[in-house]
Structures are given as structure tokens and as C-alpha cells.
Design a protein around this motif. Structure first.
Motif, short mmCIF file in Angstrom:
data_model
loop_
_atom_site.label_atom_id
_atom_site.label_comp_id
_atom_site.label_asym_id
_atom_site.label_seq_id
_atom_site.Cartn_x
_atom_site.Cartn_y
_atom_site.Cartn_z
N ARG A 63 39.31 77.77 26.89
CA ARG A 63 39.27 77.01 25.64
C ARG A 63 38.02 76.15 25.55
NH1 ARG A 63 43.89 76.82 22.56
NH2 ARG A 63 45.63 77.93 23.46
N LYS A 64 37.63 75.54 26.65
CA LYS A 64 36.43 74.71 26.69
C LYS A 64 35.20 75.55 26.35
CE LYS A 64 33.61 72.12 29.98
NZ LYS A 64 32.47 73.01 30.07
N THR A 67 35.26 76.67 22.68
CA THR A 67 34.96 75.53 21.80
C THR A 67 33.48 75.21 21.84
OG1 THR A 67 37.16 74.64 22.15
CG2 THR A 67 35.49 73.11 21.34
N GLU A 68 32.90 75.22 23.03
CA GLU A 68 31.46 74.96 23.16
C GLU A 68 30.66 76.02 22.43
OE1 GLU A 68 28.11 74.82 26.70
OE2 GLU A 68 30.21 74.54 27.21
N HIS A 70 31.66 77.79 19.90
CA HIS A 70 31.87 77.62 18.46
C HIS A 70 31.06 76.44 17.91
CE1 HIS A 70 33.86 78.04 14.63
NE2 HIS A 70 34.13 76.76 14.63
N ASP A 71 30.82 75.44 18.74
CA ASP A 71 30.07 74.26 18.29
C ASP A 71 28.60 74.56 18.03
OD1 ASP A 71 32.31 72.70 18.31
OD2 ASP A 71 31.91 71.78 20.24
N LEU A 96 44.93 82.54 21.37
CA LEU A 96 43.54 82.09 21.47
C LEU A 96 42.58 83.21 21.11
CD1 LEU A 96 41.54 79.86 22.19
CD2 LEU A 96 41.72 80.59 24.57
N ARG A 99 42.58 83.50 17.34
CA ARG A 99 41.87 82.34 16.77
C ARG A 99 40.37 82.45 16.99
NH1 ARG A 99 44.18 79.71 12.81
NH2 ARG A 99 46.20 78.91 13.35
N PHE A 100 39.97 82.98 18.13
CA PHE A 100 38.55 83.19 18.42
C PHE A 100 37.95 84.16 17.41
CE2 PHE A 100 35.38 85.39 21.36
CZ PHE A 100 34.39 84.47 21.13
N ALA A 103 37.65 82.40 14.08
CA ALA A 103 36.51 81.47 14.06
C ALA A 103 35.20 82.22 13.85
CB ALA A 103 36.48 80.67 15.35
#
Length: 174
Positions: A63-64, A67-68, A70-71, A96, A99-100, A103
Motif C-alpha cells: 500500500r505504501k 500510494t507513493e 500514485h502521488d 487493492l 483500486r490500483f 487509480a
């Protein structure tokens, strides 16, 4: 550094107000940095592929990393998407993975870009999706909202009408 020392001293003396002054007076580090200036594309891709391909990775680290990823203001390469999906499967997190993919679809932009870029990515990763047993959001029925009811009095929803085809319905006004 002197202002930080004064703020800490005030923190000891006044308590909560010093926390506000620290938060408002410290400069934001990294503002304006562009990842592509720091890393070439292949190094960027390899960083995430290597991180997500580790066999001992756990759900929090996956997840980390996602998220990184995606940022950053980039659409990931299909190789990186494959590594992310494999990591999601390794930690057995189907939600996940979906969701990935959602995104990535959102990052592809407007409808025209979404059809071309997102379609290209899905076509490239299709063998991996079949191998891992992961469905795309469109295959699961998440391509369109299930309970979207247009309400003309809400101005922020008007942009969705065209995306979901409500502007083509007979007798529809907004």
C-alpha cells in the motif's frame, strides 16, 4: 534554526500555541521538486519494480509503494503495473489490485485519453491479469456508478452527466 529553537522554548512555556507557530513557520521541504528531474524513467520504473517484487513484502509495504507511485505525476509503465498487481496477489489483496487499476484509469485523464492510454495499459497487462485471476474494474461493473441519479440543483455533478451519457437521454434537462 534559531526560530525553531525559539518555537521549542515557547512550546515548553505555553504549550499548544507553540505547535501552531512551528507548523506555520517551518518551510515545506521538497516543494516544486519534479521526480523526473531526479530520476531517469528506467531508474524510476526499476525502483518500484524491485521494491514490489520483494518476496517478503507485506500488505502495508504494498500500500505504501502504490500510494507513493500514485502521488507522482506520472502514469506508470505496464511493467510497473504488473509488478504492483503481482505484489497485491502475493499479499492476497484483491481489492487493492482493483483500486490500483481504478487509480490508473483516473490518472489517464479525460475520456479520450482514458480510452487510449488506459486501453493500452490494460492490453499490455492482460496476460498478467488472466494469470493472477484479477478482473478489471470494467469487468466487475465498476466502470459506471451503480446508483448515480442526476440532480440538476447540484452544480458540481453536471460534469458527470456527459461522462455517463445522461446528456443523451430524451427529455433530460440540467
Amino acid at each position: 534554526m534559531a526560530s525553531l529553537t525559539r518555537a521549542v522554548t515557547r512550546l515548553a512555556a505555553t504549550g499548544r500555541q507553540a505547535i501552531r507557530s512551528i507548523a506555520t513557520t517551518t518551510p515545506v521541504s521538497g516543494h516544486g521538486d519534479d521526480v523526473m528531474e531526479k530520476w531517469p524513467a528506467d531508474k524510476f520504473d526499476n525502483h518500484f519494480i524491485n521494491y514490489l517484487s520483494r518476496p517478503e513484502i507485506d500488505g502495508w509495504e504494498v500500500r505504501k509503494a502504490l500510494t507513493e507511485l500514485h502521488d507522482y505525476d506520472v502514469i506508470p509503465d505496464p511493467k510497473v503495473v504488473e509488478a504492483g498487481l503481482r505484489a497485491c496477489r502475493r499479499v492476497n489483496d484483491f481489492a487493492l489490485a482493483v483500486r490500483f487499476l481504478e487509480a490508473i484509469k483516473i490518472k489517464c485523464g479525460n475520456q479520450k485519453n482514458r480510452d487510449t492510454i488506459y486501453g493500452y495499459i490494460v492490453k499490455q497487462i492482460e496476460p498478467v491479469l488472466k494469470e493472477l485471476g484479477i478482473d478489471t474494474p470494467e469487468q466487475l461493473g465498476y466502470g459506471e456508478p451503480e446508483f448515480f441519479v442526476p440532480q440538476p440543483e447540484y452544480w458540481w455533478e453536471k460534469k458527470w452527466y456527459k461522462d455517463y451519457g445522461y446528456d443523451k437521454q430524451p427529455n433530460f434537462q440540467y
